[in-house]
Scaffold this motif. Structure first.
Motif, PDB file in Angstrom:
ATOM      1  N   UNK A  64       3.310  15.368  12.298  1.00 27.27           N
ATOM      2  CA  UNK A  64       1.934  15.790  12.142  1.00 27.27           C
ATOM      3  C   UNK A  64       1.559  15.837  10.667  1.00 27.27           C
ATOM      4  N   UNK A  65       0.266  15.700  10.422  1.00 26.42           N
ATOM      5  CA  UNK A  65      -0.220  15.832   9.055  1.00 26.42           C
ATOM      6  C   UNK A  65      -0.010  17.270   8.603  1.00 26.42           C
ATOM      7  N   UNK A  66       0.442  17.437   7.349  1.00 26.37           N
ATOM      8  CA  UNK A  66       0.736  18.769   6.859  1.00 26.37           C
ATOM      9  C   UNK A  66       0.109  19.010   5.489  1.00 26.37           C
ATOM     10  N   UNK A  67      -0.204  20.258   5.249  1.00 30.27           N
ATOM     11  CA  UNK A  67      -0.761  20.692   3.976  1.00 30.27           C
ATOM     12  C   UNK A  67       0.289  20.555   2.884  1.00 30.27           C
ATOM     13  N   UNK A  68      -0.168  20.103   1.705  1.00 29.57           N
ATOM     14  CA  UNK A  68       0.722  19.989   0.552  1.00 29.57           C
ATOM     15  C   UNK A  68       0.276  20.945  -0.561  1.00 29.57           C
TER      16      UNK A  68
ATOM     17  N   UNK B 245       5.642  20.078  -7.368  1.00 26.98           N
ATOM     18  CA  UNK B 245       4.332  19.421  -7.389  1.00 26.98           C
ATOM     19  C   UNK B 245       3.324  20.315  -8.108  1.00 26.98           C
ATOM     20  N   UNK B 246       2.329  19.685  -8.716  1.00 28.43           N
ATOM     21  CA  UNK B 246       1.254  20.420  -9.372  1.00 28.43           C
ATOM     22  C   UNK B 246      -0.073  19.748  -9.092  1.00 28.43           C
ATOM     23  N   UNK B 247      -1.024  20.519  -8.591  1.00 28.63           N
ATOM     24  CA  UNK B 247      -2.357  20.008  -8.320  1.00 28.63           C
ATOM     25  C   UNK B 247      -3.279  20.414  -9.462  1.00 28.63           C
TER      26      UNK B 247
ATOM     27  N   UNK C 193      -2.571  26.391  -4.767  1.00 31.66           N
ATOM     28  CA  UNK C 193      -1.763  26.810  -3.629  1.00 31.66           C
ATOM     29  C   UNK C 193      -0.854  25.648  -3.228  1.00 31.66           C
ATOM     30  N   UNK C 194       0.350  25.991  -2.754  1.00 32.20           N
ATOM     31  CA  UNK C 194       1.325  24.963  -2.434  1.00 32.20           C
ATOM     32  C   UNK C 194       2.086  25.292  -1.157  1.00 32.20           C
ATOM     33  N   UNK C 195       2.460  24.252  -0.444  1.00 34.23           N
ATOM     34  CA  UNK C 195       3.408  24.411   0.648  1.00 34.23           C
ATOM     35  C   UNK C 195       4.757  24.785   0.056  1.00 34.23           C
TER      36      UNK C 195
ATOM     37  N   UNK D 114       7.089  22.072  -1.463  1.00 33.73           N
ATOM     38  CA  UNK D 114       6.807  21.363  -2.716  1.00 33.73           C
ATOM     39  C   UNK D 114       6.643  22.306  -3.898  1.00 33.73           C
ATOM     40  N   UNK D 115       6.678  23.594  -3.643  1.00 30.67           N
ATOM     41  CA  UNK D 115       6.461  24.572  -4.709  1.00 30.67           C
ATOM     42  C   UNK D 115       7.502  24.392  -5.804  1.00 30.67           C
TER      43      UNK D 115
END
Length: 125
Positions: free
Chosen positions: A44-48, A68-70, A59-61, A64-65
């Motif tokens: 399934x598609x999941x939040x990142x 990853x950096x948004x 905010x991060x899953x 990936x915490x």
């Protein structure tokens, strides 16, 4: 009508880095909460990751915490996802999305008004 377009995907070895970008056109980008999602084959598609309109809150899953950096540039109507220390399990199609204005959820998948077409990220072991 808002259009979102992702770029920056590709093939990388485990431990490597990639930077994804999402360019928005139309609408009022700077007022909207933006998110990155991913979908691996058969899953399934999941939040990142998600970022507030100002960019001050991110905010991060858990998966990936710390890796990853948004970020976002409201002057350029873009968001980015810097992905470091990539793992084979990060392999997926990555999508950017604009959350519905009426929503206050950080990570729901079903309350986005607009989606990009996706960009493939493949991490080899």
């Amino acid at each position: 009508q808002v259009q979102l377009a992702e770029s920056g995907g590709g093939l990388v070895q485990a431990g490597g880095s990639l930077r994804l970008s999402c360019a928005a056109s139309g609408g009022t980008f700077s007022r909207n909460f933006m998110r990155w999602f991913r979908q691996a084959p058969g899953k399934e598609r999941e939040f990142v990751a998600g970022i507030s309109p100002s960019g001050l809150s991110t905010y991060y899953a858990d998966s990936v915490k710390g890796r990853f950096a948004i970020s976002r540039d409201n002057a350029k109507n873009t968001i980015a996802l810097q992905m470091n220390s990539l793992k084979p399990e990060d392999t997926a199609v990555y999508y950017c999305a604009q959350r519905r204005a009426s929503s206050s959820s950080v990570s729901r998948t079903d309350d986005n008004d607009y989606w990009g077409q996706g960009t493939q990220v493949t991490v080899s072991s």
